[in-house]
Design an enzyme around this catalytic site. Structure first.
Site, PDB file in Angstrom:
ATOM      1  N   VAL A 213      -1.651   5.626   2.271  1.00  0.00           N
ATOM      2  CA  VAL A 213      -2.870   4.813   2.235  1.00  0.00           C
ATOM      3  C   VAL A 213      -2.915   3.875   3.438  1.00  0.00           C
ATOM      4  O   VAL A 213      -1.897   3.297   3.829  1.00  0.00           O
ATOM      5  CB  VAL A 213      -2.936   3.999   0.926  1.00  0.00           C
TER       6      VAL A 213
ATOM      7  N   ARG B 246      -4.956   5.884  -8.173  1.00  0.00           N
ATOM      8  CA  ARG B 246      -4.729   7.328  -8.200  1.00  0.00           C
ATOM      9  C   ARG B 246      -4.584   7.836  -9.627  1.00  0.00           C
ATOM     10  O   ARG B 246      -5.167   8.862 -10.006  1.00  0.00           O
ATOM     11  CB  ARG B 246      -3.484   7.658  -7.371  1.00  0.00           C
TER      12      ARG B 246
ATOM     13  N   LEU C 157       0.860  -1.174   0.000  1.00  0.00           N
ATOM     14  CA  LEU C 157       0.000   0.000   0.000  1.00  0.00           C
ATOM     15  C   LEU C 157       0.897   1.225   0.000  1.00  0.00           C
ATOM     16  O   LEU C 157       1.920   1.251   0.703  1.00  0.00           O
ATOM     17  CB  LEU C 157      -0.906   0.028   1.242  1.00  0.00           C
ATOM     18  N   ASP C 158       0.534   2.236  -0.784  1.00  0.00           N
ATOM     19  CA  ASP C 158       1.313   3.471  -0.801  1.00  0.00           C
ATOM     20  C   ASP C 158       1.386   4.051   0.615  1.00  0.00           C
ATOM     21  O   ASP C 158       0.482   3.872   1.431  1.00  0.00           O
ATOM     22  CB  ASP C 158       0.661   4.499  -1.729  1.00  0.00           C
ATOM     23  N   ARG C 159       2.444   4.774   0.877  1.00  0.00           N
ATOM     24  CA  ARG C 159       2.673   5.332   2.219  1.00  0.00           C
ATOM     25  C   ARG C 159       1.445   6.057   2.791  1.00  0.00           C
ATOM     26  O   ARG C 159       1.087   5.835   3.953  1.00  0.00           O
ATOM     27  CB  ARG C 159       3.884   6.265   2.177  1.00  0.00           C
TER      28      ARG C 159
END
Length: 240
Positions: free
Chosen positions: A69, A168, A65-67
């Protein structure tokens, strides 16, 4: 400090093979150039402490998961589990469902977005490119709009591919950048806003028992998620 932080991470599921947790926002999934505490290291330290394990603790990263998120996430506690879960990801028997708050209105109440994405590792950005572009990979997701409020839409997204920054980038390409996304929606977002993207569900066959495992997590009751009632937010997990 790191042990205190690790102990605050909610555990959704744990057995001898798997560890499912709710990832806090703004913590990197794994170590990066920032040098900030990362989730993988924190969880390893927590397992070592809780079970009084000597030596190094194995914990396999299955998905990222992106930072910025947060939400449901699964890790493998053995190399065999990691291998089998990675195969589930490749064979697309690993489900990933997200919630997102986006600016504007999508073209239909539900639909599928297909784009060719190309990542620039130097800038850590992803762009939509024409088919046939060297290095480009297809990105596919299904979406359903669960509600609108003013200029925002609450969207449930199911990923069929796991491309970097996929939701995104594809939502921005559709004209609906995510709330708070500074990288792909700076024209409509303000610095300091928290990106409104949450991992609501991960589902997969257990790597040993083969039984279906489903982990769920709802986004926090704060802006912009609280623009919608609990009933609407619960629909994020409906029909799964």
């Amino acid at each position: 400090m790191s042990q205190e932080l690790a102990s605050q991470i909610p555990v959704l599921y744990e057995d001898n093979h798997l560890l499912g947790i709710v990832k806090p926002v703004n913590i990197p999934t794994q170590a990066d150039v920032s040098g900030d505490p990362d989730l993988l290291t924190l969880l390893k330290e927590d397992i070592k402490e809780r079970y009084n394990k000597p030596g190094n603790v194995y914990l396999g990263l299955v998905h990222r998961l992106d930072r910025p998120v947060g939400g449901a996430m699964i890790f493998a506690k053995t190399s065999k589990a990691a291998s089998r879960l990675s195969e589930a990801v490749r064979s697309r028997s690993f489900r990933k469902i997200y919630a997102a708050v986006v600016h504007g209105r999508l073209p239909a109440p539900r639909g599928t977005l297909r784009d060719m994405l190309l990542k620039d590792p130097k800038t850590n950005t992803v762009s939509v490119v024409k088919a046939g572009t060297p290095g480009a990979k297809e990105a596919v997701l299904d979406y359903e709009v669960l509600g609108t409020d003013g200029s925002f839409s609450l969207v449930r997204v199911e990923l069929h591919t796991g491309r970097s920054h996929q939701i995104r980038v594809q939502m921005n390409q559709a004209g609906c950048p995510l709330y708070g996304d500074q990288k792909y929606g700076s024209r409509v977002n303000k610095p300091g806003q928290q990106i409104a993207l949450w991992s609501v569900l991960v589902g997969f066959p257990h790597p040993v028992t083969k039984e279906d495992v489903v982990l769920t997590s709802l986004p926090p009751a704060e802006h912009p998620w609280n623009l919608w009632s609990d009933t609407v937010l619960e629909r994020l997990r409906d029909d799964l």
